[in-house]
Design a protein around this motif. Sequence first.
Motif, PDB file in Angstrom:
ATOM      1  N   LYS A 187      60.431  53.563  20.238  1.00  0.00           N
ATOM      2  CA  LYS A 187      59.705  52.526  20.979  1.00  0.00           C
ATOM      3  C   LYS A 187      58.811  51.734  20.043  1.00  0.00           C
ATOM      4  CE  LYS A 187      59.688  55.203  25.264  1.00  0.00           C
ATOM      5  NZ  LYS A 187      58.881  56.066  26.157  1.00  0.00           N
ATOM      6  N   VAL A 188      58.133  52.437  19.144  1.00  0.00           N
ATOM      7  CA  VAL A 188      57.271  51.770  18.166  1.00  0.00           C
ATOM      8  C   VAL A 188      58.098  50.873  17.250  1.00  0.00           C
ATOM      9  CG1 VAL A 188      55.703  52.132  16.217  1.00  0.00           C
ATOM     10  CG2 VAL A 188      55.569  53.629  18.217  1.00  0.00           C
ATOM     11  N   ALA A 189      59.222  51.403  16.766  1.00  0.00           N
ATOM     12  CA  ALA A 189      60.069  50.643  15.846  1.00  0.00           C
ATOM     13  C   ALA A 189      60.653  49.400  16.512  1.00  0.00           C
ATOM     14  CB  ALA A 189      61.186  51.541  15.315  1.00  0.00           C
ATOM     15  N   LEU A 190      61.179  49.566  17.716  1.00  0.00           N
ATOM     16  CA  LEU A 190      61.778  48.413  18.399  1.00  0.00           C
ATOM     17  C   LEU A 190      60.744  47.342  18.689  1.00  0.00           C
ATOM     18  CD1 LEU A 190      64.246  50.147  20.897  1.00  0.00           C
ATOM     19  CD2 LEU A 190      64.795  49.007  18.739  1.00  0.00           C
ATOM     20  N   ALA A 191      59.519  47.753  19.026  1.00  0.00           N
ATOM     21  CA  ALA A 191      58.446  46.774  19.266  1.00  0.00           C
ATOM     22  C   ALA A 191      58.188  45.951  18.006  1.00  0.00           C
ATOM     23  CB  ALA A 191      57.185  47.477  19.723  1.00  0.00           C
ATOM     24  N   GLN A 192      58.263  46.594  16.857  1.00  0.00           N
ATOM     25  CA  GLN A 192      58.059  45.873  15.593  1.00  0.00           C
ATOM     26  C   GLN A 192      59.144  44.818  15.379  1.00  0.00           C
ATOM     27  OE1 GLN A 192      55.537  46.291  13.095  1.00  0.00           O
ATOM     28  NE2 GLN A 192      54.537  47.359  14.782  1.00  0.00           N
ATOM     29  N   TYR A 193      60.329  45.104  15.861  1.00  0.00           N
ATOM     30  CA  TYR A 193      61.446  44.165  15.718  1.00  0.00           C
ATOM     31  C   TYR A 193      61.524  43.160  16.866  1.00  0.00           C
ATOM     32  CZ  TYR A 193      63.419  47.191  12.051  1.00  0.00           C
ATOM     33  OH  TYR A 193      63.632  47.907  10.905  1.00  0.00           O
ATOM     34  N   GLY A 194      60.683  43.333  17.879  1.00  0.00           N
ATOM     35  CA  GLY A 194      60.757  42.462  19.044  1.00  0.00           C
ATOM     36  C   GLY A 194      61.986  42.719  19.891  1.00  0.00           C
ATOM     37  N   LEU A 195      62.455  43.979  19.909  1.00  0.00           N
ATOM     38  CA  LEU A 195      63.660  44.342  20.650  1.00  0.00           C
ATOM     39  C   LEU A 195      63.312  45.351  21.732  1.00  0.00           C
ATOM     40  CD1 LEU A 195      66.026  44.887  17.569  1.00  0.00           C
ATOM     41  CD2 LEU A 195      65.971  42.878  19.073  1.00  0.00           C
ATOM     42  N   ASP A 196      64.242  45.572  22.671  1.00  0.00           N
ATOM     43  CA  ASP A 196      64.041  46.615  23.669  1.00  0.00           C
ATOM     44  C   ASP A 196      65.220  47.584  23.640  1.00  0.00           C
ATOM     45  OD1 ASP A 196      66.145  45.706  25.493  1.00  0.00           O
ATOM     46  OD2 ASP A 196      64.784  44.062  25.994  1.00  0.00           O
ATOM     47  N   ALA A 197      65.099  48.643  24.404  1.00  0.00           N
ATOM     48  CA  ALA A 197      66.071  49.731  24.339  1.00  0.00           C
ATOM     49  C   ALA A 197      67.435  49.364  24.895  1.00  0.00           C
ATOM     50  CB  ALA A 197      65.520  50.953  25.074  1.00  0.00           C
ATOM     51  N   SER A 198      67.530  48.295  25.654  1.00  0.00           N
ATOM     52  CA  SER A 198      68.817  47.967  26.274  1.00  0.00           C
ATOM     53  C   SER A 198      69.901  47.679  25.245  1.00  0.00           C
ATOM     54  CB  SER A 198      68.659  46.769  27.220  1.00  0.00           C
ATOM     55  OG  SER A 198      68.273  45.610  26.499  1.00  0.00           O
ATOM     56  N   GLY A 199      69.495  47.210  24.066  1.00  0.00           N
ATOM     57  CA  GLY A 199      70.470  46.918  23.020  1.00  0.00           C
ATOM     58  C   GLY A 199      70.549  47.975  21.941  1.00  0.00           C
ATOM     59  N   LEU A 200      69.894  49.132  22.184  1.00  0.00           N
ATOM     60  CA  LEU A 200      69.872  50.183  21.170  1.00  0.00           C
ATOM     61  C   LEU A 200      71.095  51.083  21.281  1.00  0.00           C
ATOM     62  CD1 LEU A 200      68.314  51.680  18.900  1.00  0.00           C
ATOM     63  CD2 LEU A 200      67.251  53.059  20.704  1.00  0.00           C
ATOM     64  N   LEU A 201      71.802  51.237  20.182  1.00  0.00           N
ATOM     65  CA  LEU A 201      72.887  52.203  20.060  1.00  0.00           C
ATOM     66  C   LEU A 201      72.329  53.409  19.313  1.00  0.00           C
ATOM     67  CD1 LEU A 201      75.916  53.117  20.044  1.00  0.00           C
ATOM     68  CD2 LEU A 201      76.142  51.844  17.879  1.00  0.00           C
ATOM     69  N   ALA A 202      72.360  54.586  19.921  1.00  0.00           N
ATOM     70  CA  ALA A 202      71.815  55.793  19.299  1.00  0.00           C
ATOM     71  C   ALA A 202      72.900  56.855  19.197  1.00  0.00           C
ATOM     72  CB  ALA A 202      70.637  56.330  20.108  1.00  0.00           C
ATOM     73  N   ILE A 203      72.937  57.540  18.049  1.00  0.00           N
ATOM     74  CA  ILE A 203      73.940  58.576  17.818  1.00  0.00           C
ATOM     75  C   ILE A 203      73.240  59.830  17.302  1.00  0.00           C
ATOM     76  CG2 ILE A 203      76.137  59.154  16.711  1.00  0.00           C
ATOM     77  CD1 ILE A 203      76.578  56.191  16.149  1.00  0.00           C
ATOM     78  N   GLY A 204      73.540  60.977  17.925  1.00  0.00           N
ATOM     79  CA  GLY A 204      72.921  62.231  17.499  1.00  0.00           C
ATOM     80  C   GLY A 204      73.723  63.436  17.944  1.00  0.00           C
ATOM     81  N   ASP A 205      73.292  64.608  17.474  1.00  0.00           N
ATOM     82  CA  ASP A 205      74.070  65.821  17.754  1.00  0.00           C
ATOM     83  C   ASP A 205      73.236  67.001  18.227  1.00  0.00           C
ATOM     84  OD1 ASP A 205      72.821  66.357  15.181  1.00  0.00           O
ATOM     85  OD2 ASP A 205      74.217  68.023  15.008  1.00  0.00           O
ATOM     86  N   GLY A 206      71.899  66.895  18.212  1.00  0.00           N
ATOM     87  CA  GLY A 206      71.069  68.053  18.505  1.00  0.00           C
ATOM     88  C   GLY A 206      70.277  67.934  19.788  1.00  0.00           C
ATOM     89  N   ARG A 207      69.670  69.046  20.173  1.00  0.00           N
ATOM     90  CA  ARG A 207      68.838  69.027  21.385  1.00  0.00           C
ATOM     91  C   ARG A 207      67.648  68.093  21.222  1.00  0.00           C
ATOM     92  NH1 ARG A 207      70.396  74.371  20.656  1.00  0.00           N
ATOM     93  NH2 ARG A 207      71.697  75.231  22.328  1.00  0.00           N
ATOM     94  N   ASN A 208      67.193  67.907  19.996  1.00  0.00           N
ATOM     95  CA  ASN A 208      66.082  66.975  19.775  1.00  0.00           C
ATOM     96  C   ASN A 208      66.524  65.514  19.834  1.00  0.00           C
ATOM     97  OD1 ASN A 208      67.541  67.181  17.362  1.00  0.00           O
ATOM     98  ND2 ASN A 208      65.741  66.919  16.066  1.00  0.00           N
ATOM     99  N   ASP A 209      67.808  65.282  20.108  1.00  0.00           N
ATOM    100  CA  ASP A 209      68.321  63.916  20.279  1.00  0.00           C
ATOM    101  C   ASP A 209      68.476  63.529  21.745  1.00  0.00           C
ATOM    102  OD1 ASP A 209      68.709  63.231  17.494  1.00  0.00           O
ATOM    103  OD2 ASP A 209      70.395  64.633  17.488  1.00  0.00           O
ATOM    104  N   ILE A 210      68.298  64.460  22.642  1.00  0.00           N
ATOM    105  CA  ILE A 210      68.587  64.198  24.052  1.00  0.00           C
ATOM    106  C   ILE A 210      67.780  63.018  24.593  1.00  0.00           C
ATOM    107  CG2 ILE A 210      68.306  65.133  26.395  1.00  0.00           C
ATOM    108  CD1 ILE A 210      69.243  67.841  25.304  1.00  0.00           C
TER     109      ILE A 210
END
Length: 269
Positions: free
Chosen positions: A203-226
């Motif tokens: 959220k902090v990073a996207l705010a810096q870019y002026g973006l929101d989560a709707s366009g975020l592609l996220a890839i992960g494999d662990g429980r800490n990625d849920i």
Amino acid sequence: MSERPQATPFRPTAVALDIDGTLIDHDEGLSPAVVDAVRRAAAQVPVILATGRAWSTTKPVAERFGLPAGGLVVVSNGARTLQYPDGDVLDERTFDPRTVIASVREHAPNARMAVEEHDGTYLVTAPFPDGDLGRHATIRVVSDAELAPEPVTRLIIRDPEQSEADFVVLAERLGLHGVGYFVGWTAWLDIAPEGVDKSTGLKVALAQYGLDASGLLAIGDGRNDIEMLRYAGHGVAMGAAPDEVKSAADEVTKSVSDDGVAAVLNRWF
């Protein structure tokens, strides 16, 4: 009868990538196909590494991928958001771990504990298995009392003699209040500030870019990625991820050994 309007196809405006088990395998191996795909994506949209690693062991990964200067990384499971490559801290969340440390000693007296210092050094109560904290991490052994003289971004609990299932039970027995936690692949438990996960830093990073989560592609494999996968406009779980991670994602790709990240990124970049 009029036709229903078609949903706008998803197009990433930013990409968030876990590291271990997603970009690189557990032997630190890096596929040329994944490197190429990440570099092509980074030439078009912000690519944000989002990891449980400390900054000191995340920066070398960003360098291996040749990520552009001025980008952002989320480390320590979302507790710190920094600028790459200088490490300037944009956001940091901490907690006092002393109560948790005492509870761990009561319920898991043989467990090893670690915290990260601001310079990337790990303070540990006993040495961790080789490579657990990163192959190039600086480590200093201290007593329980010396482990956390001030608030920390996370507390790591590890017991090589126990299993992943044992640590799921341990997390319940510790009676954790006012903090969050993530159980890793092995007997590994990450304790985090309450309400903090990878989506916090994103959220902090996207705010810096002026973006929101709707366009975020996220890839992960662990429980800490849920939480990250649920937060993103499109969340992708790796093929070897636990079932609860896969169920939180919008799709499942191939495993890290089969270049799952490249298979996803090549669709758009």
